[in-house]
Scaffold this active site. Structure first.
Site, short mmCIF file in Angstrom:
data_model
loop_
_atom_site.label_atom_id
_atom_site.label_comp_id
_atom_site.label_asym_id
_atom_site.label_seq_id
_atom_site.Cartn_x
_atom_site.Cartn_y
_atom_site.Cartn_z
N SER A 148 0.84 -1.20 0.00
CA SER A 148 0.00 0.00 0.00
C SER A 148 0.88 1.25 0.00
O SER A 148 1.65 1.44 -0.94
CB SER A 148 -0.97 -0.06 1.18
OG SER A 148 -2.00 0.87 1.01
N ASP A 226 -10.31 -5.63 -2.72
CA ASP A 226 -9.65 -4.57 -1.95
C ASP A 226 -10.50 -3.30 -2.02
O ASP A 226 -10.70 -2.75 -3.11
CB ASP A 226 -8.26 -4.34 -2.57
CG ASP A 226 -7.40 -3.35 -1.81
OD1 ASP A 226 -7.95 -2.42 -1.20
OD2 ASP A 226 -6.17 -3.52 -1.85
N HIS A 259 -7.49 -5.93 1.29
CA HIS A 259 -6.27 -5.12 1.39
C HIS A 259 -5.34 -5.57 2.52
O HIS A 259 -4.24 -5.04 2.66
CB HIS A 259 -6.68 -3.66 1.62
CG HIS A 259 -5.58 -2.66 1.37
ND1 HIS A 259 -4.99 -2.50 0.14
CD2 HIS A 259 -4.96 -1.77 2.19
CE1 HIS A 259 -4.07 -1.55 0.20
NE2 HIS A 259 -4.02 -1.10 1.44
N1 LIG Z 1 -7.55 2.66 9.90
C1 LIG Z 1 -7.90 2.51 8.53
C2 LIG Z 1 -7.26 1.31 7.91
C3 LIG Z 1 -5.77 1.42 7.85
C4 LIG Z 1 -5.20 0.36 6.97
O1 LIG Z 1 -5.92 -0.39 6.34
N2 LIG Z 1 -3.88 0.30 6.89
C5 LIG Z 1 -3.29 -0.68 6.03
C6 LIG Z 1 -2.40 0.00 5.06
S1 LIG Z 1 -3.39 1.09 4.04
C7 LIG Z 1 -2.25 1.86 3.01
O2 LIG Z 1 -1.15 2.14 3.25
C8 LIG Z 1 -2.53 -1.67 6.85
O3 LIG Z 1 -1.56 -2.25 6.43
N3 LIG Z 1 -3.00 -1.90 8.07
C9 LIG Z 1 -2.36 -2.77 9.01
C10 LIG Z 1 -3.05 -4.07 9.20
O4 LIG Z 1 -2.68 -4.78 10.12
O5 LIG Z 1 -3.94 -4.43 8.40
C11 LIG Z 1 -9.39 2.46 8.35
O6 LIG Z 1 -10.05 2.82 9.29
O7 LIG Z 1 -9.84 2.10 7.24
#
Ligand SMILES: N[C@@H](CCC(=O)N[C@@H](CSC=O)C(=O)NCC(=O)O)C(=O)O
Length: 281
Positions: A148, A226, A259
């Site tokens: 991402s 995603d 995602h």
């Molecule tokens: N808090 C957000 C969601 C944040 C999220 O999905 N972060 C992703 C990366 S998104 C792009 O860089 C991530 O890797 N999260 C860590 C995980 O453990 O999944 C929301 O409220 O949508």
């Protein structure tokens, strides 16, 4: 000085967490390293992983399940935090997609961010140098991948520093940030209003002006379930840029995957094999 925060035996290697005072950032930074068992006997190739928005140096090591394959292939994995922390900058904790946890792997040029938000210099110079100086690694050819925001970081840092990275892949990268709300918000704040400066940190724009810097190809995996795909990620822009630049690209679209890290864990083995072949080939 490098401070060891913790060490854990893992697949006969060591999963370690470190902290140091970063010159580039001007604050303490943390990073994680998986030391494969092969490092005890020989210099091993290094693969940097850049994580996404809201993540830390722990996220990939805890969730991706990469250590089994890194141990098998004799690859060191390195993952850093996603931004400086504790900067004291007003607004840096306000949003999850900007500020702390959202450094976008570039050097900010605009105050107040430019003082500490220097993640490009941190990754490509300072952290790279620490890994070379402190551990038993091959310096000549290092790989980089990410997810991402970190996929954007991997692609842009590899394209901007082809002398430092000879292998690159990504999971669900923000592939055309100048056209995506996350990228526009970050670039507007970190880089100012000049869109020419933004394009220097956009993988699709960078690719248009490069002539096949990665002849062995680039690997990207993208889930079709995603929720960020259509608005934020735009892999089709990078795909088109690769066609124009004659850059070999394998862009795999996977039905049903979202995602998150369940998606990453499902394809992590392929990425380590891809880098192993590029790094040693
Ligand atoms: N808090 C957000 C969601 C944040 C999220 O999905 N972060 C992703 C990366 S998104 C792009 O860089 C991530 O890797 N999260 C860590 C995980 O453990 O999944 C929301 O409220 O949508």
């Amino acid at each position: 000085m490098l401070e060891i925060l913790s060490e854990h035996r893992c697949f006969n290697g060591i999963q370690a967490y470190y902290r140091h005072d970063s010159e580039a950032i001007g604050l303490p930074m943390r990073f994680s390293v998986f030391h494969p068992p092969a490092e005890r006997k020989e210099m091993v190739p290094v693969l940097f992983y850049l994580a996404g928005l809201t993540c830390t140096e722990e996220t990939f090591m805890i969730k991706a399940g990469a250590q089994r394959y890194a141990a098998e292939h004799g690859i060191m994995l390195v993952s850093c935090d996603t931004s400086p922390r504790g900067t004291g900058i007003e607004g840096a904790d306000k949003d999850w997609d900007f500020g702390h946890g959202a450094g976008f792997y570039l050097d900010a040029t605009q105050a107040p961010w430019s003082r500490h938000f220097r993640m490009e210099t941190y990754v490509t110079q300072e952290l790279r140098r620490i890994i070379i100086d402190e551990f038993n690694v091959e310096e000549s050819c290092m790989g980089i991948f990410g997810h991402s925001m970190g996929g954007h970081g991997a692609l842009t840092l590899a394209l901007r520093h082809p002398d430092k990275f000879c292998s690159v892949s990504a999971f669900a990268p923000i592939a055309a940030p100048v056209r995506a709300p996350w990228g526009q918000k970050a670039f507007g704040n970190y880089l100012g209003s000049d869109q020419a400066a933004w394009k220097e940190h956009d993988a699709s724009e960078l690719m248009k002006h490069r002539s096949t810097p990665f002849p062995k190809g680039i690997l990207i995996d993208q889930g079709l379930g995603d929720k960020f795909l259509a608005e934020q990620l735009l892999p089709e822009e990078f795909e088109q840029a690769c066609i124009e630049a004659k850059q070999p690209l394998t862009l795999r679209r996977h039905e049903g995957y979202d995602h998150g890290y369940y998606f990453i864990a499902s394809f992590i083995e392929d990425h380590l094999k891809f880098h192993k072949e590029n790094l040693r080939g």
